[in-house]
Design a protein around this motif. Structure first.
Motif, PDB file in Angstrom:
ATOM      1  N   LEU A   1       0.822  -1.208   0.000  1.00 50.79           N
ATOM      2  CA  LEU A   1       0.000   0.000   0.000  1.00 50.79           C
ATOM      3  C   LEU A   1       0.860   1.263   0.000  1.00 50.79           C
ATOM      4  O   LEU A   1       0.546   2.243  -0.682  1.00 50.79           O
ATOM      5  N   ALA A   2       1.943   1.236   0.753  1.00 50.24           N
ATOM      6  CA  ALA A   2       2.846   2.394   0.789  1.00 50.24           C
ATOM      7  C   ALA A   2       3.451   2.629  -0.585  1.00 50.24           C
ATOM      8  O   ALA A   2       3.542   3.771  -1.045  1.00 50.24           O
ATOM      9  N   ASP A   3       3.856   1.556  -1.275  1.00 50.17           N
ATOM     10  CA  ASP A   3       4.417   1.693  -2.624  1.00 50.17           C
ATOM     11  C   ASP A   3       3.390   2.233  -3.603  1.00 50.17           C
ATOM     12  O   ASP A   3       3.671   3.147  -4.376  1.00 50.17           O
ATOM     13  N   VAL A   4       2.189   1.663  -3.587  1.00 49.66           N
ATOM     14  CA  VAL A   4       1.163   2.032  -4.560  1.00 49.66           C
ATOM     15  C   VAL A   4       0.681   3.460  -4.364  1.00 49.66           C
ATOM     16  O   VAL A   4       0.574   4.228  -5.314  1.00 49.66           O
ATOM     17  N   PHE A   5       0.399   3.833  -3.126  1.00 50.00           N
ATOM     18  CA  PHE A   5      -0.225   5.129  -2.893  1.00 50.00           C
ATOM     19  C   PHE A   5       0.754   6.256  -2.594  1.00 50.00           C
ATOM     20  O   PHE A   5       0.468   7.408  -2.899  1.00 50.00           O
ATOM     21  N   LEU A   6       1.884   5.956  -1.995  1.00 50.60           N
ATOM     22  CA  LEU A   6       2.800   7.030  -1.599  1.00 50.60           C
ATOM     23  C   LEU A   6       4.101   7.047  -2.389  1.00 50.60           C
ATOM     24  O   LEU A   6       4.779   8.064  -2.426  1.00 50.60           O
ATOM     25  N   GLY A   7       4.471   5.932  -2.977  1.00 53.91           N
ATOM     26  CA  GLY A   7       5.701   5.887  -3.764  1.00 53.91           C
ATOM     27  C   GLY A   7       6.946   5.943  -2.897  1.00 53.91           C
ATOM     28  O   GLY A   7       6.931   5.565  -1.729  1.00 53.91           O
ATOM     29  N   GLU A   8       8.002   6.427  -3.502  1.00 54.46           N
ATOM     30  CA  GLU A   8       9.288   6.479  -2.798  1.00 54.46           C
ATOM     31  C   GLU A   8       9.327   7.600  -1.776  1.00 54.46           C
ATOM     32  O   GLU A   8       8.608   8.579  -1.887  1.00 54.46           O
TER      33      GLU A   8
ATOM     34  N   LYS B   1       5.945   3.888   4.675  1.00 60.32           N
ATOM     35  CA  LYS B   1       5.357   2.773   5.419  1.00 60.32           C
ATOM     36  C   LYS B   1       4.791   3.266   6.753  1.00 60.32           C
ATOM     37  O   LYS B   1       3.694   2.882   7.151  1.00 60.32           O
ATOM     38  N   GLN B   2       5.536   4.124   7.455  1.00 54.05           N
ATOM     39  CA  GLN B   2       5.052   4.659   8.731  1.00 54.05           C
ATOM     40  C   GLN B   2       3.799   5.505   8.519  1.00 54.05           C
ATOM     41  O   GLN B   2       2.873   5.470   9.330  1.00 54.05           O
ATOM     42  N   LYS B   3       3.751   6.260   7.424  1.00 55.09           N
ATOM     43  CA  LYS B   3       2.569   7.079   7.132  1.00 55.09           C
ATOM     44  C   LYS B   3       1.347   6.200   6.900  1.00 55.09           C
ATOM     45  O   LYS B   3       0.262   6.490   7.411  1.00 55.09           O
TER      46      LYS B   3
ATOM     47  N   LYS C   1      -3.706  11.276  -1.110  1.00 53.13           N
ATOM     48  CA  LYS C   1      -2.995  10.398  -2.037  1.00 53.13           C
ATOM     49  C   LYS C   1      -3.891   9.248  -2.493  1.00 53.13           C
ATOM     50  O   LYS C   1      -3.879   8.869  -3.669  1.00 53.13           O
ATOM     51  N   ILE C   2      -4.664   8.691  -1.585  1.00 55.47           N
ATOM     52  CA  ILE C   2      -5.587   7.617  -1.955  1.00 55.47           C
ATOM     53  C   ILE C   2      -6.678   8.161  -2.875  1.00 55.47           C
ATOM     54  O   ILE C   2      -7.030   7.542  -3.876  1.00 55.47           O
ATOM     55  N   TYR C   3      -7.188   9.331  -2.565  1.00 56.85           N
ATOM     56  CA  TYR C   3      -8.240   9.934  -3.382  1.00 56.85           C
ATOM     57  C   TYR C   3      -7.763  10.195  -4.808  1.00 56.85           C
ATOM     58  O   TYR C   3      -8.531  10.069  -5.756  1.00 56.85           O
ATOM     59  N   GLU C   4      -6.492  10.529  -4.962  1.00 55.02           N
ATOM     60  CA  GLU C   4      -5.941  10.758  -6.310  1.00 55.02           C
ATOM     61  C   GLU C   4      -6.068   9.513  -7.183  1.00 55.02           C
ATOM     62  O   GLU C   4      -6.154   9.615  -8.400  1.00 55.02           O
TER      63      GLU C   4
ATOM     64  N   GLN D   1      -9.003   4.190  -9.962  1.00 55.17           N
ATOM     65  CA  GLN D   1      -8.336   2.929 -10.304  1.00 55.17           C
ATOM     66  C   GLN D   1      -8.807   1.797  -9.404  1.00 55.17           C
ATOM     67  O   GLN D   1      -8.673   0.633  -9.760  1.00 55.17           O
ATOM     68  N   TRP D   2      -9.330   2.123  -8.224  1.00 60.57           N
ATOM     69  CA  TRP D   2      -9.635   1.104  -7.225  1.00 60.57           C
ATOM     70  C   TRP D   2     -11.119   0.905  -6.976  1.00 60.57           C
ATOM     71  O   TRP D   2     -11.543  -0.178  -6.589  1.00 60.57           O
TER      72      TRP D   2
END
Length: 159
Positions: free
Chosen positions: A39-46, A58-60, A98-101, A105-106
């Protein structure tokens, strides 16, 4: 002497962040650790933060999941994670945005009546749950019924 003092900054002291133990991880975040990383990779990236003590993606996600999984006080989530309440507030807002953006897709609704009928039939067959075309696992979302004819919305689907 005053010029010398201008170059001395107080050293920041960060709270020690407390990781969840393996036995409590799923109970706290409602996901396995590898799924949280996904989830951290998909929604927040690096992680583009370069500040010392900044939260990792990941912490976020962990903070966000902890807050939405057991909505209570941000202070309590902060105590669980070793993070200040103001950081919890900013993190929940940031991750939500970030999820709303990527919501399209989901979350997808049937575009045509035939798709709606097929989904309704699948739910009826699998779970004996009439007039349903999908489900959200978010009990905290209130869905208002239509103002007009809200009680008989499904009756037109029977014909």
């Amino acid at each position: 002497m005053a010029q010398f003092m201008l170059h001395i900054r107080r050293r920041k002291i960060y709270k020690a962040r407390r990781p969840a133990g393996a036995s409590t991880y799923k109970a706290m975040y409602r996901f396995e650790e590898d799924n949280v990383e996904y989830l951290a990779d998909v929604f927040l990236g690096e992680n583009n933060e370069r500040r010392g003590g900044a939260l990792t993606p990941k912490q976020k996600i962990q903070i966000f999941l902890r807050y939405v999984g057991d909505p209570g006080f941000q202070v309590g989530v902060g105590e669980d994670s070793g993070t200040h309440q103001s950081s919890i507030s900013r993190t929940v807002k940031f991750v939500s945005e970030k999820i709303y953006e990527k919501v399209n897709q989901w979350i997808q609704f049937p575009a045509e009546q035939a798709e709606t009928d097929a989904a309704r039939h699948q739910w009826q067959e699998a779970f004996n749950f009439p007039f349903v075309i999908g489900a959200l696992d978010c009990t905290q979302i209130k869905i208002k019924k239509p103002l007009e004819h809200g009680d008989d919305a499904g009756s037109s689907l029977l014909q």
